[in-house]
Design a protein around this motif. Structure first.
Motif, short mmCIF file in Angstrom:
data_model
loop_
_atom_site.label_atom_id
_atom_site.label_comp_id
_atom_site.label_asym_id
_atom_site.label_seq_id
_atom_site.Cartn_x
_atom_site.Cartn_y
_atom_site.Cartn_z
N TYR A 135 -7.34 -16.22 8.05
CA TYR A 135 -6.65 -16.80 9.18
C TYR A 135 -7.46 -16.63 10.47
O TYR A 135 -8.01 -15.56 10.73
CB TYR A 135 -5.29 -16.13 9.41
CG TYR A 135 -4.27 -16.38 8.34
CD1 TYR A 135 -3.69 -17.64 8.18
CD2 TYR A 135 -3.85 -15.35 7.50
CE1 TYR A 135 -2.73 -17.87 7.21
CE2 TYR A 135 -2.89 -15.57 6.52
CZ TYR A 135 -2.33 -16.83 6.38
OH TYR A 135 -1.39 -17.04 5.40
N ILE A 136 -7.51 -17.70 11.25
CA ILE A 136 -7.93 -17.62 12.65
C ILE A 136 -6.66 -17.70 13.48
O ILE A 136 -5.85 -18.62 13.31
CB ILE A 136 -8.89 -18.76 13.03
CG1 ILE A 136 -10.22 -18.58 12.30
CG2 ILE A 136 -9.12 -18.79 14.52
CD1 ILE A 136 -11.23 -19.67 12.64
N SER A 137 -6.44 -16.73 14.35
CA SER A 137 -5.21 -16.70 15.13
C SER A 137 -5.53 -16.54 16.61
O SER A 137 -6.57 -15.99 16.98
CB SER A 137 -4.30 -15.57 14.65
OG SER A 137 -4.84 -14.31 14.98
N LEU A 138 -4.61 -17.02 17.44
CA LEU A 138 -4.74 -16.86 18.88
C LEU A 138 -3.39 -16.45 19.46
O LEU A 138 -2.65 -17.24 20.04
CB LEU A 138 -5.23 -18.15 19.55
CG LEU A 138 -5.46 -18.09 21.07
CD1 LEU A 138 -6.47 -17.01 21.42
CD2 LEU A 138 -5.93 -19.43 21.60
N PRO A 139 -2.99 -15.17 19.27
CA PRO A 139 -1.72 -14.72 19.84
C PRO A 139 -1.77 -14.65 21.35
O PRO A 139 -2.77 -14.24 21.94
CB PRO A 139 -1.53 -13.33 19.21
CG PRO A 139 -2.82 -12.98 18.56
CD PRO A 139 -3.70 -14.16 18.52
N VAL A 140 -0.68 -15.04 21.95
CA VAL A 140 -0.47 -14.88 23.39
C VAL A 140 0.77 -14.02 23.56
O VAL A 140 1.87 -14.41 23.16
CB VAL A 140 -0.30 -16.24 24.09
CG1 VAL A 140 -0.05 -16.04 25.58
CG2 VAL A 140 -1.54 -17.11 23.87
N ASP A 141 0.60 -12.83 24.15
CA ASP A 141 1.66 -11.82 24.19
C ASP A 141 1.95 -11.39 25.62
O ASP A 141 1.09 -11.46 26.50
CB ASP A 141 1.25 -10.56 23.41
CG ASP A 141 0.96 -10.85 21.94
OD1 ASP A 141 1.55 -11.81 21.41
OD2 ASP A 141 0.16 -10.12 21.35
N LEU A 142 3.18 -10.92 25.80
CA LEU A 142 3.56 -10.19 27.00
C LEU A 142 3.70 -8.72 26.63
O LEU A 142 4.39 -8.38 25.66
CB LEU A 142 4.86 -10.72 27.57
CG LEU A 142 4.79 -12.06 28.32
CD1 LEU A 142 6.19 -12.52 28.68
CD2 LEU A 142 3.90 -11.96 29.56
N LYS A 143 3.05 -7.86 27.39
CA LYS A 143 3.07 -6.42 27.14
C LYS A 143 3.86 -5.73 28.25
O LYS A 143 3.50 -5.84 29.43
CB LYS A 143 1.63 -5.89 27.10
CG LYS A 143 1.50 -4.38 26.96
CD LYS A 143 0.03 -3.97 26.98
CE LYS A 143 -0.16 -2.47 26.94
NZ LYS A 143 -1.58 -2.08 27.01
N PHE A 144 4.94 -5.03 27.87
CA PHE A 144 5.80 -4.32 28.82
C PHE A 144 5.53 -2.82 28.69
O PHE A 144 5.89 -2.20 27.69
CB PHE A 144 7.27 -4.60 28.53
CG PHE A 144 7.62 -6.07 28.47
CD1 PHE A 144 7.98 -6.76 29.62
CD2 PHE A 144 7.56 -6.76 27.27
CE1 PHE A 144 8.28 -8.10 29.57
CE2 PHE A 144 7.87 -8.11 27.21
CZ PHE A 144 8.23 -8.78 28.36
N SER A 145 4.89 -2.24 29.69
CA SER A 145 4.47 -0.84 29.62
C SER A 145 5.40 0.06 30.42
O SER A 145 5.91 -0.31 31.49
CB SER A 145 3.04 -0.68 30.18
OG SER A 145 2.12 -1.42 29.41
N ALA A 146 5.62 1.28 29.90
CA ALA A 146 6.38 2.30 30.63
C ALA A 146 5.49 2.93 31.69
O ALA A 146 4.31 2.60 31.84
CB ALA A 146 6.89 3.35 29.65
N GLN A 147 6.04 3.87 32.42
CA GLN A 147 5.25 4.60 33.41
C GLN A 147 4.26 5.51 32.69
O GLN A 147 4.59 6.16 31.70
CB GLN A 147 6.18 5.43 34.30
CG GLN A 147 5.51 6.01 35.54
CD GLN A 147 5.15 4.93 36.56
OE1 GLN A 147 5.86 3.93 36.68
NE2 GLN A 147 4.07 5.15 37.30
N ARG A 148 3.04 5.57 33.19
CA ARG A 148 2.03 6.44 32.58
C ARG A 148 2.37 7.90 32.84
O ARG A 148 2.77 8.27 33.95
CB ARG A 148 0.65 6.11 33.14
CG ARG A 148 -0.44 7.05 32.63
CD ARG A 148 -1.81 6.64 33.12
NE ARG A 148 -2.82 7.63 32.73
CZ ARG A 148 -4.13 7.49 32.96
NH1 ARG A 148 -4.59 6.42 33.58
NH2 ARG A 148 -4.98 8.43 32.56
N PHE A 149 2.22 8.73 31.81
CA PHE A 149 2.37 10.18 31.97
C PHE A 149 1.12 10.85 31.40
O PHE A 149 0.80 10.66 30.22
CB PHE A 149 3.61 10.69 31.25
CG PHE A 149 3.88 12.15 31.50
CD1 PHE A 149 4.61 12.55 32.60
CD2 PHE A 149 3.36 13.12 30.65
CE1 PHE A 149 4.86 13.90 32.85
CE2 PHE A 149 3.59 14.47 30.89
CZ PHE A 149 4.35 14.86 31.99
#
Length: 246
Positions: A135-149
């Motif tokens: 497979y050749i894939s091209l995912p487009v994602d939204l990444k929701f990050s918490a606060q860094r600790f």
């Protein structure tokens, strides 16, 4: 037949891993932060490597051949494949990123057909078909990050992933359609090392299209009708464990 235990275990493990980081953070003191300004860049680049499991969720239609034998199909085992690709990410806000991840997935699925009038454990009464995929894939994602600790930062992601299979063969008994589009969701955690950022992630992908070509006019041998008429449709599924390096 294959059970769903692998999916359940993978989901539980991913959820526990996500919540383990904040719980551990409560018992920790502040440490020196590695690469403290890396997340403030507008663009992020990196590469990835990983493993995955492929599956097809089949909708049976109970095909009966000329001898009165009833057939069903299944993919009883998960054969691991591997994944490689590159990562590009755009920082939208402090906690939100837009990612594009061109990737290639190499794997195999073994589909088995069972004669329900005879012993399903008898290898001589089965038919099988090996389905190799690139497979050749091209995912487009939204990444929701918490606060860094300190030096880690958990996150969740959702996205859409169009895929093109380069290994579809017209002469296969079971013919797969070359294009599919997946929705995907997953969990991960950014770990900040001294010289780079290491990001393990697990995601679950579900195909939106019927991946199996059932309207076959090229099959002239009646003994091969089971490969086209046993199921109505099939939808692809994948579990992908990925390791990113930025």
């Amino acid at each position: 037949m294959k059970s769903t235990h692998y999916y359940i275990i993978a989901i539980i493990t991913a959820i526990l891993s996500l919540f383990a980081c904040p719980l551990t953070a409560e018992a920790q003191t502040r440490k020196v932060m590695n690469r403290p300004y890396i997340d403030q860049r507008l663009f992020h680049y990196g590469f990835l490597a990983g493993v995955h499991l492929q599956d097809i969720e089949l909708e049976q239609q109970g095909y009966t051949d000329e001898e009165g034998n009833q057939w069903v199909a299944d993919i009883p085992n998960y054969d691991p494949g591997f994944t490689v690709g590159i990562l590009g990410a755009l920082r939208l806000t402090e906690h939100l990123e837009l990612r594009a991840i061109p990737s290639m997935h190499f794997g195999t699925k073994m589909m088995r057909f069972y004669n329900m009038r005879q012993d399903v454990e008898n290898e001589e009464k089965r038919q099988s078909e090996e389905l190799k995929s690139t497979y050749i894939s091209l995912p487009v994602d939204l990444k929701f990050s918490a606060q860094r600790f300190n030096n880690y930062r958990p996150y969740m992601m959702v996205g859409i992933n169009p895929m093109l299979d380069l290994t579809v063969k017209k002469n296969q008994n079971v013919r797969l359609n070359s294009f599919d589009c997946y929705i995907e969701a997953g969990l991960g955690c950014d770990f900040y090392a001294q010289w780079f950022k290491f990001i393990p992630e697990i995601k679950f992908c579900y195909g939106l299209n019927n991946i199996i070509s059932t309207n076959r006019t090229d099959i002239t041998d009646a003994s091969k009708d089971i490969f086209a008429n046993t199921f109505r449709k099939g939808r692809s599924k994948m579990i992908v464990l990925t390791f990113y390096f930025e």
